[in-house]
Write a protein that holds these residues in place. Structure first.
Motif, PDB file in Angstrom:
ATOM      1  N   LEU A 182      13.527 -19.952  -7.557  1.00 44.01           N
ATOM      2  CA  LEU A 182      12.990 -18.782  -8.263  1.00 44.01           C
ATOM      3  C   LEU A 182      11.518 -18.641  -7.890  1.00 44.01           C
ATOM      4  O   LEU A 182      10.832 -19.640  -7.648  1.00 44.01           O
ATOM      5  CB  LEU A 182      13.153 -18.945  -9.774  1.00 44.01           C
ATOM      6  N   ILE A 183      11.043 -17.406  -7.847  1.00 43.50           N
ATOM      7  CA  ILE A 183       9.641 -17.131  -7.521  1.00 43.50           C
ATOM      8  C   ILE A 183       8.983 -16.382  -8.671  1.00 43.50           C
ATOM      9  O   ILE A 183       9.558 -15.432  -9.218  1.00 43.50           O
ATOM     10  CB  ILE A 183       9.521 -16.292  -6.231  1.00 43.50           C
ATOM     11  N   LEU A 184       7.773 -16.816  -9.032  1.00 42.96           N
ATOM     12  CA  LEU A 184       6.912 -16.054  -9.932  1.00 42.96           C
ATOM     13  C   LEU A 184       5.903 -15.333  -9.048  1.00 42.96           C
ATOM     14  O   LEU A 184       5.112 -15.975  -8.354  1.00 42.96           O
ATOM     15  CB  LEU A 184       6.207 -16.971 -10.926  1.00 42.96           C
ATOM     16  N   MET A 185       5.933 -14.010  -9.063  1.00 41.65           N
ATOM     17  CA  MET A 185       5.161 -13.204  -8.121  1.00 41.65           C
ATOM     18  C   MET A 185       4.088 -12.385  -8.835  1.00 41.65           C
ATOM     19  O   MET A 185       4.396 -11.576  -9.717  1.00 41.65           O
ATOM     20  CB  MET A 185       6.106 -12.259  -7.367  1.00 41.65           C
ATOM     21  N   ASP A 186       2.841 -12.606  -8.447  1.00 36.74           N
ATOM     22  CA  ASP A 186       1.758 -11.768  -8.960  1.00 36.74           C
ATOM     23  C   ASP A 186       1.749 -10.446  -8.191  1.00 36.74           C
ATOM     24  O   ASP A 186       2.221 -10.374  -7.048  1.00 36.74           O
ATOM     25  CB  ASP A 186       0.424 -12.496  -8.794  1.00 36.74           C
ATOM     26  N   LEU A 187       1.218  -9.406  -8.810  1.00 32.30           N
ATOM     27  CA  LEU A 187       1.153  -8.105  -8.131  1.00 32.30           C
ATOM     28  C   LEU A 187      -0.049  -8.031  -7.197  1.00 32.30           C
ATOM     29  O   LEU A 187       0.078  -7.698  -6.019  1.00 32.30           O
ATOM     30  CB  LEU A 187       1.084  -6.978  -9.166  1.00 32.30           C
ATOM     31  N   TYR A 188      -1.220  -8.358  -7.732  1.00 33.09           N
ATOM     32  CA  TYR A 188      -2.453  -8.211  -6.953  1.00 33.09           C
ATOM     33  C   TYR A 188      -2.761  -9.512  -6.211  1.00 33.09           C
ATOM     34  O   TYR A 188      -3.187 -10.501  -6.811  1.00 33.09           O
ATOM     35  CB  TYR A 188      -3.611  -7.828  -7.872  1.00 33.09           C
ATOM     36  N   LEU A 189      -2.538  -9.495  -4.913  1.00 34.27           N
ATOM     37  CA  LEU A 189      -2.741 -10.667  -4.066  1.00 34.27           C
ATOM     38  C   LEU A 189      -3.673 -10.321  -2.910  1.00 34.27           C
ATOM     39  O   LEU A 189      -3.810  -9.148  -2.556  1.00 34.27           O
ATOM     40  CB  LEU A 189      -1.394 -11.146  -3.497  1.00 34.27           C
TER      41      LEU A 189
ATOM     42  N   SER B 285      11.890 -18.772 -21.165  1.00 30.77           N
ATOM     43  CA  SER B 285      13.205 -18.253 -21.555  1.00 30.77           C
ATOM     44  C   SER B 285      13.750 -17.298 -20.500  1.00 30.77           C
ATOM     45  O   SER B 285      14.946 -17.317 -20.175  1.00 30.77           O
ATOM     46  CB  SER B 285      13.118 -17.538 -22.906  1.00 30.77           C
ATOM     47  N   LYS B 286      12.875 -16.464 -19.946  1.00 38.88           N
ATOM     48  CA  LYS B 286      13.293 -15.541 -18.888  1.00 38.88           C
ATOM     49  C   LYS B 286      13.707 -16.314 -17.632  1.00 38.88           C
ATOM     50  O   LYS B 286      14.703 -15.976 -16.977  1.00 38.88           O
ATOM     51  CB  LYS B 286      12.160 -14.562 -18.560  1.00 38.88           C
TER      52      LYS B 286
ATOM     53  N   LEU C 241      18.042 -18.281 -14.120  1.00 34.36           N
ATOM     54  CA  LEU C 241      18.674 -19.420 -13.443  1.00 34.36           C
ATOM     55  C   LEU C 241      20.121 -19.592 -13.895  1.00 34.36           C
ATOM     56  O   LEU C 241      20.994 -19.931 -13.094  1.00 34.36           O
ATOM     57  CB  LEU C 241      17.878 -20.702 -13.715  1.00 34.36           C
ATOM     58  N   ARG C 242      20.381 -19.348 -15.184  1.00 34.94           N
ATOM     59  CA  ARG C 242      21.765 -19.436 -15.676  1.00 34.94           C
ATOM     60  C   ARG C 242      22.646 -18.393 -15.011  1.00 34.94           C
ATOM     61  O   ARG C 242      23.798 -18.661 -14.665  1.00 34.94           O
ATOM     62  CB  ARG C 242      21.800 -19.254 -17.201  1.00 34.94           C
ATOM     63  N   ARG C 243      22.108 -17.178 -14.865  1.00 40.61           N
ATOM     64  CA  ARG C 243      22.901 -16.101 -14.270  1.00 40.61           C
ATOM     65  C   ARG C 243      23.111 -16.301 -12.771  1.00 40.61           C
ATOM     66  O   ARG C 243      24.130 -15.888 -12.220  1.00 40.61           O
ATOM     67  CB  ARG C 243      22.223 -14.747 -14.515  1.00 40.61           C
ATOM     68  N   THR C 244      22.131 -16.917 -12.124  1.00 39.61           N
ATOM     69  CA  THR C 244      22.182 -17.048 -10.666  1.00 39.61           C
ATOM     70  C   THR C 244      22.855 -18.339 -10.218  1.00 39.61           C
ATOM     71  O   THR C 244      23.584 -18.362  -9.229  1.00 39.61           O
ATOM     72  CB  THR C 244      20.753 -16.998 -10.083  1.00 39.61           C
ATOM     73  N   TYR C 245      22.606 -19.405 -10.951  1.00 35.54           N
ATOM     74  CA  TYR C 245      23.134 -20.720 -10.592  1.00 35.54           C
ATOM     75  C   TYR C 245      23.867 -21.304 -11.803  1.00 35.54           C
ATOM     76  O   TYR C 245      23.890 -20.722 -12.870  1.00 35.54           O
ATOM     77  CB  TYR C 245      22.003 -21.669 -10.176  1.00 35.54           C
ATOM     78  N   ASP C 246      24.428 -22.456 -11.627  1.00 35.96           N
ATOM     79  CA  ASP C 246      25.063 -23.162 -12.745  1.00 35.96           C
ATOM     80  C   ASP C 246      23.998 -24.017 -13.414  1.00 35.96           C
ATOM     81  O   ASP C 246      23.991 -25.244 -13.324  1.00 35.96           O
ATOM     82  CB  ASP C 246      26.214 -24.032 -12.224  1.00 35.96           C
ATOM     83  N   TYR C 247      23.068 -23.333 -14.094  1.00 36.36           N
ATOM     84  CA  TYR C 247      21.880 -24.011 -14.618  1.00 36.36           C
ATOM     85  C   TYR C 247      22.044 -24.400 -16.078  1.00 36.36           C
ATOM     86  O   TYR C 247      22.499 -23.611 -16.906  1.00 36.36           O
ATOM     87  CB  TYR C 247      20.656 -23.098 -14.481  1.00 36.36           C
ATOM     88  N   THR C 248      21.659 -25.657 -16.380  1.00 35.01           N
ATOM     89  CA  THR C 248      21.573 -26.143 -17.751  1.00 35.01           C
ATOM     90  C   THR C 248      20.211 -26.794 -17.925  1.00 35.01           C
ATOM     91  O   THR C 248      19.840 -27.654 -17.117  1.00 35.01           O
ATOM     92  CB  THR C 248      22.670 -27.188 -18.051  1.00 35.01           C
ATOM     93  N   PRO C 249      19.430 -26.393 -18.942  1.00 31.33           N
ATOM     94  CA  PRO C 249      18.114 -27.011 -19.141  1.00 31.33           C
ATOM     95  C   PRO C 249      18.217 -28.527 -19.245  1.00 31.33           C
ATOM     96  O   PRO C 249      19.191 -29.060 -19.768  1.00 31.33           O
ATOM     97  CB  PRO C 249      17.635 -26.398 -20.466  1.00 31.33           C
TER      98      PRO C 249
END
Length: 222
Positions: free
Chosen positions: A48-55, A110-111, A116-124
Motif C-alpha cells: 500500500l502507498i500513502l501518497m502526498d499531493l504536493y511533491l 482504519s482506512k 488491505l482487507r479488501r485487497t489481500y487476505d489481511y488480518t491485523p
C-alpha cells in the motif's frame, strides 16, 4: 508483514507516520528522493502507498497515474488540499481513498486496514495491544505513542500487557505478581513496586503522565 511506502516530502509528517505505522506492526519505507518513485515501487514492492499531493518535481496525481500503469496496489492520498476537485482528480487518477491533513491517526490506520482487507487476505497483527492511542508490541516489547517509541524490559512489558488486556478494570497486585512469577525472576511486593515505577517513568518519557492509575488497597488500572 505488510509493507507500506510513504511518499511524503515533509520530514516531520513522514517520521510521525512511520513511527505510528511501525507501532501497528507494518513494515514501512520512506523516500529521500522523489525523482524515480515508480522504480522505487517496483524495487520494494509495497502492499500500500500513502501518497502526498504536493511533491518536489511532479505531484501525487502524476505519480499515481504512473504507478497505475504497472500496479493495482492500494493508494491513499494524504493532503492538505480539501477541495472536491483535488479529491476527484486523485480518485480519477487511480487513488483508492483520500484523507485530508490534519488527520486522526486512528482513522488513517482504519482506512489502511480496510483497504488491505479488501485487497489481500489481511488480518491485523494479534500481538499489538492498543488503548488510548498507546500501542504495545508484545513481540518486541516496544511501546508506541504518537510519533515516539520506547523499549520495555521483560517485566515492564508483562505488567503493561496485563493492564492493557484488562483496560478500564482494576488489576490487583497479587494478579501482577502471579504473572511475573512465571518468569525466572523472584518477585516480591518491593520488586513489583520498583517495576511499576520504572514502567511509569518510561511512559512519562513518551508524554504519558498518570497513564497507570493506582487504586489504593485494590491495585492498578489504565
Amino acid at each position: 508483514m505488510y509493507r507500506i511506502m510513504i511518499v511524503e516530502d515533509d520530514e516531520a509528517i513522514q517520521n510521525s507516520l512511520k513511527q505510528a505505522l511501525l507501532g501497528w506492526g507494518f513494515e514501512v519505507r520512506t523516500l529521500r528522493s522523489f525523482k524515480q518513485i515508480v522504480e522505487e515501487v517496483i524495487a520494494w514492492k509495497p502492499d500500500l502507498i500513502l501518497m502526498d499531493l504536493y511533491l518536489p518535481e511532479k505531484n501525487g496525481f502524476y505519480w499515481t497515474a504512473q504507478i497505475r500503469k504497472i500496479s493495482s496496489l492500494p493508494i491513499i492520498f494524504i493532503s492538505s488540499a480539501d477541495e472536491n476537485s483535488s479529491i476527484l482528480t486523485a480518485l480519477t487518477q487511480g487513488a483508492d481513498d483520500y484523507i485530508t491533513k490534519p488527520f486522526d491517526m486512528a482513522i488513517l490506520v482504519s482506512k489502511i486496514q480496510a483497504l488491505l482487507r479488501r485487497t489481500y487476505d489481511y488480518t491485523p497483527k494479534s500481538n499489538i495491544l492498543e488503548h488510548h492511542q498507546v500501542r504495545l508490541d508484545t513481540d518486541s516489547g516496544e511501546v508506541f505513542y504518537k510519533d515516539q517509541s520506547i523499549v520495555l524490559s521483560k517485566n515492564e512489558e508483562r505488567i503493561l500487557k496485563i493492564l492493557m488486556e484488562h483496560k478500564n478494570q482494576i488489576v490487583s497486585r497479587e494478579t501482577l505478581m502471579e504473572a511475573l512469577w512465571k518468569t525466572d525472576c523472584y518477585i516480591d511486593e518491593n520488586t513489583l513496586s520498583v517495576n511499576i515505577n520504572r514502567l511509569r517513568k518510561k511512559l512519562l518519557a513518551l508524554g504519558l503522565e498518570d497513564y497507570i492509575q493506582t487504586r489504593k488497597g485494590k491495585g492498578y488500572m489504565i
